[in-house]
Design a protein around this motif. Structure first.
Motif, PDB file in Angstrom:
ATOM      1  N   TYR A 153       0.844  -1.206   0.000  1.00  0.00           N
ATOM      2  CA  TYR A 153       0.000   0.000   0.000  1.00  0.00           C
ATOM      3  C   TYR A 153       0.878   1.254   0.000  1.00  0.00           C
ATOM      4  CZ  TYR A 153      -3.084  -3.591   1.964  1.00  0.00           C
ATOM      5  OH  TYR A 153      -3.777  -4.746   2.197  1.00  0.00           O
ATOM      6  N   GLN A 195       6.917  -1.219   4.026  1.00  0.00           N
ATOM      7  CA  GLN A 195       5.931  -0.274   4.556  1.00  0.00           C
ATOM      8  C   GLN A 195       6.573   0.637   5.601  1.00  0.00           C
ATOM      9  OE1 GLN A 195       2.744  -1.774   2.191  1.00  0.00           O
ATOM     10  NE2 GLN A 195       3.043   0.106   3.288  1.00  0.00           N
ATOM     11  N   ASP A 238       4.537  -2.663  11.392  1.00  0.00           N
ATOM     12  CA  ASP A 238       4.173  -3.430  10.203  1.00  0.00           C
ATOM     13  C   ASP A 238       5.177  -4.551  10.023  1.00  0.00           C
ATOM     14  OD1 ASP A 238       3.522  -4.156   7.313  1.00  0.00           O
ATOM     15  OD2 ASP A 238       2.166  -2.470   7.628  1.00  0.00           O
ATOM     16  N   SER A 263       0.762   0.334   7.318  1.00  0.00           N
ATOM     17  CA  SER A 263       0.190   0.387   5.967  1.00  0.00           C
ATOM     18  C   SER A 263       0.879   1.503   5.169  1.00  0.00           C
ATOM     19  CB  SER A 263      -1.319   0.575   6.045  1.00  0.00           C
ATOM     20  OG  SER A 263      -1.913   0.448   4.776  1.00  0.00           O
ATOM     21  N   ASN A 291      -3.002   4.687   3.008  1.00  0.00           N
ATOM     22  CA  ASN A 291      -3.907   3.933   3.875  1.00  0.00           C
ATOM     23  C   ASN A 291      -5.283   3.825   3.223  1.00  0.00           C
ATOM     24  OD1 ASN A 291      -1.956   4.896   6.285  1.00  0.00           O
ATOM     25  ND2 ASN A 291      -3.187   3.164   6.939  1.00  0.00           N
TER      26      ASN A 291
END
Length: 768
Positions: free
Chosen positions: A397, A449, A444, A424, A400
């Protein structure tokens, strides 16, 4: 007579005509001749015959002339071809000549570049046979005298790779805008470069910090030949504050008393008594704001820090090779720096060796400050984290996908709250810090990330708003290499630097088209191009009212098809799309939907195609992309606008974060439960993390929340399921569970927030 007169004069009267056959070959004509002018016609006919004969014979002559002309033209064009061939030959010769000249020049340059290296190697091989060289100065002079004049040129294309990152890190700490003590000392700085050689590092430092900020710069070296080159360079550059000192590092002291910066650039490994040199340097280092930098080749100890650790064979080979050159790569020198100072920056890597293919030498760049520096705390050695095998080699990602505006009234973060959240894309971590949390712990399992959030944090701290906007608003920066090397890399952890040094091209062609989800956005872009939808998508994302946006949205043929399908046809369509596009592999690698969450969606009797369609249609029909819904704007365009972007990219929030709020963020690359047990928390943001876990891990998480969340603390999570089965587990571990909303609630019209990606949103309050 009348007829005759009429024939001669062509006047009035009866005129009889005689038809005369000219009988000419190939051009017979019937000529009407007046009866009175027969003789004239006969003469005319005879003349015509002569003319035709003349034409016939003239045609032959013309043919001969034509043949002669053709021959002349043939010879002419042949001559032109020869001339053209001659020109081509001349051009070819000139090209060959130029190429030959280039080869000769390249050969000469290669010879000029190789000769000093060969001479140096030869000298060192001879010196290795003379074990009675007791004076270090004599050895240095015999080694460097033959190469002194070309010393910088020998190393300009790379060999001493650690110098630039070390100098950049030192310059950033000397001019740290977040430290008022250092700002007050600008223009008064004293720099001592021990083993400074030809003063080339002074030229390099000018790229990172103006030399006018230094009151005095001392280039200290024991080799006379290198010092002579340095003096000439100082004179040529016109440096008034640079002083070249030919002296042993152990004996030198600056006349100013204290130095703000001391550097050892590829010199510690050549010093016969490095510990005394470090102790002497430490004696005149400014105890409050001093900085020490070191760059050198190295080998690790048998048991060393994770990013230093080497295999046995590497340690043996590299130490043996450099030992022949009277260079000691033992780890003791850097360990002594670690002992005397607080390490605040370190980078370990491998660099190419000139004219030696496929072989790279280990080097490090290290920066430390005195233990008495009140603004720096001793940190543990950075752990080396590897991504799980099921994760792609980059972040999943880039933003978010949980709406922080909806979280805010439910989470109720105050100035005394310590929040644990998943990282994220990092946007919501920054949002929590900006809205007053006392501490935000962001964790994470994917190192990429963490690297993304770390880059965002350092960019906010070290760059101006416009640079941050280019990086994360537009996703592109034209000077990313310079910005990264000078401003960002000196503050990044080893893991983050290793990641971003290989990924800077992300900011050349668009950050948001990279990462696992970025590949999906790239597919969306090309889908728009292939089906001629770019203009209509442009109208969709620029619509100023929700009514206008709905009108554009429902005009897409794919949307019309989706909304008008019968149940039977949609079932067939969904089956095909699930196989091609919404299978488990694509959903995990592209959309970040793991297999367990995929199965949760199925447990609600919903297919992935219907789930995706409901998500997109609800968001498009109820949220305005141009001014509010930045989530889908970045999906459709690959960038944000200042009217539609995450809150940390607004100028107001940026100033709040830069003023100190961003310092309240701690980043960990760990399992969630590991970070959970680090401290007590009052707020925990689980996002959709629990959807990923099996029953055993859910129970472990619930027990951890019971142990670590303070009474009255709140936990929030989202789920792809309308009724996630683990809610009962949380309730059994001391939490009062409430569903905030479901996508099926009538009052939400199929849209529970701007993302609308989850089926339900939940909150749990710890029982007191």
């Amino acid at each position: 007579a009348g007829g005759g007169g009429g024939g001669r004069g062509g006047g009035g009267g009866m005129v009889s005509t005689v038809t005369h056959d000219a009988g000419a070959k190939g051009g017979n004509k019937r000529e009407n001749v007046p009866a009175g002018g027969f003789k004239h016609a006969e003469l005319q006919h005879a003349n015509n015959l002569k003319v035709r004969e003349h034409r016939r014979t003239g045609g032959a002559r013309h043919q001969k002339l034509h043949q002669k002309l053709h021959q002349k033209l043939h010879h002419h064009y042949k001559g032109l071809e020869k001339k053209k061939l001659g020109v081509d030959i001349k051009r070819f010769r000139r090209a060959v000549s130029r190429k030959s000249t280039q080869i000769v020049r390249s050969s000469r340059r290669l010879k000029d570049n190789l000769t000093p290296w060969v001479k140096t190697i030869w000298v060192k091989l001879r010196l290795n046979r003379e074990r009675d060289l007791k004076e270090e100065k004599d050895y240095l002079e015999r080694v460097y005298a033959p190469q002194a004049q070309v010393y910088d040129r020998m190393r300009e294309k790379g060999f001493l790779w650690g110098r630039k990152p070390m100098l950049a890190a030192c310059a950033e700490r000397l001019t740290d805008k977040c430290d008022s003590r250092r700002q007050s000392e600008l223009k008064k700085l004293v720099w001592v470069d021990l083993g400074g050689g030809t003063a080339e590092k002074v030229s390099m430092m000018a790229k990172y910090i103006p030399l006018e900020n230094f009151k005095a710069i001392y280039v200290v070296d024991l080799c006379s030949s290198l010092c002579e080159v340095a003096r000439q360079k100082v004179k040529d550059k016109g440096w008034k504050n640079v002083h070249v000192i030919e002296m042993d590092a152990i004996d030198f002291e600056p006349k100013e008393g204290l130095a703000h910066l001391i550097t050892f650039s590829y010199s510690l490994s050549m010093m016969r008594d490095p510990y005394s040199a470090i102790d002497k340097a430490f004696s005149y280092l400014n105890p409050d704001i001093g900085v020490v930098g070191s760059a050198d080749f190295y080998v690790s100890a048998k048991f060393d820090h994770p990013y230093r650790q080497m295999h046995y064979l590497k340690r043996l080979v590299w130490r043996s090779i450099f030992d022949l050159d009277h260079v000691d790569l033992g780890p003791e020198r850097r360990q002594y720096l670690d002992h005397r100072l607080i390490r605040c920056y370190e980078h370990n890597s491998y660099g190419a060796i000139p004219y030696v293919p496929f072989l790279k030498a280990p080097y490090y760049a290290w920066v430390g400050v005195p233990p008495s520096d009140a603004n720096v705390k001793k940190a543990e050695a950075e752990a080396k984290r590897s991504r799980p095998s099921s994760f792609p080699p980059t972040f999943i990602y880039s933003v978010n996908w949980e709406d922080p505006i909806v979280d805010k009234p439910v989470l109720q973060v105050g100035p005394d709250d310590v929040v644990l959240t998943l990282t994220s894309g990092g946007c919501n971590t920054l949002h929590l810090a900006a809205h007053g949390a006392k501490r935000v712990v962001s964790v994470d399992l994917n190192p990429a990330q963490s690297a993304l959030l770390e880059l965002k944090v350092q960019a906010i701290k070290r760059l101006q708003y416009e640079d941050v906007w280019k990086l994360f608003g537009e996703g592109k920066h034209e000077n990313i290499e310079e910005v990264f090397e000078n401003k960002l890399a000196p503050w990044l952890s080893q893991g983050a630097m290793n990641f971003w040094s290989k990924k800077l091209h992300y900011f050349k062609d668009g950050l948001y088209y990279h990462g696992a989800m970025g590949k999906v956005l790239l597919m969306i872009y090309w889908f728009q191009v292939m089906f001629g939808m770019r203009k209509k998508v442009g109208r969709l994302v620029s619509a100023q009212t929700i009514e206008e946006q709905r009108s554009v949205w429902t005009s897409f043929w794919l949307v019309k098809l989706f909304l008008s399908m019968s149940t039977h046809i949609f079932g067939i369509f969904e089956y095909i799309m699930t196989i091609l596009l919404f299978n488990k592999a694509v959903c995990w690698l592209g959309l970040g939907v793991p297999a367990r969450q995929y199965d949760l969606i199925g447990s609600d009797k919903r297919g992935m195609c219907e789930y995706a369609g409901t998500t997109l249609n609800g968001a498009a029909q109820n949220t305005l992309i141009s001014k509010d819904n930045y989530f889908y704007r970045v999906c459709l365009t690959g960038s944000f606008t200042k009217e539609s972007c995450p809150e940390y990219l607004t100028e107001k929030c940026f100033k709040k974060l830069k003023a100190g709020a961003v310092d309240r963020i701690s980043i960990y690359t760990e399992k969630f439960c590991t970070a959970l047990y680090l401290r007590k928390y009052t707020r925990v943001v689980l996002m959709d993390h629990v959807d990923w876990l099996d029953d055993t891990l859910v129970r472990e998480l619930a027990q951890g929340l019971k142990d670590q969340v303070l009474p009255g603390g709140r936990i929030i999570w989202r789920s792809a399921s309308l009724n996630p089965p683990y809610c009962e587990v949380f309730a059994a571990h001391g939490f009062k569970i409430t569903c905030v909303h479901r996508v099926t609630d009538e009052e939400h019209h199929g849209c529970i927030d701007r993302v609308n990606m989850y089926a339900s949103f939940w909150v749990g309050v710890k029982n007191k």
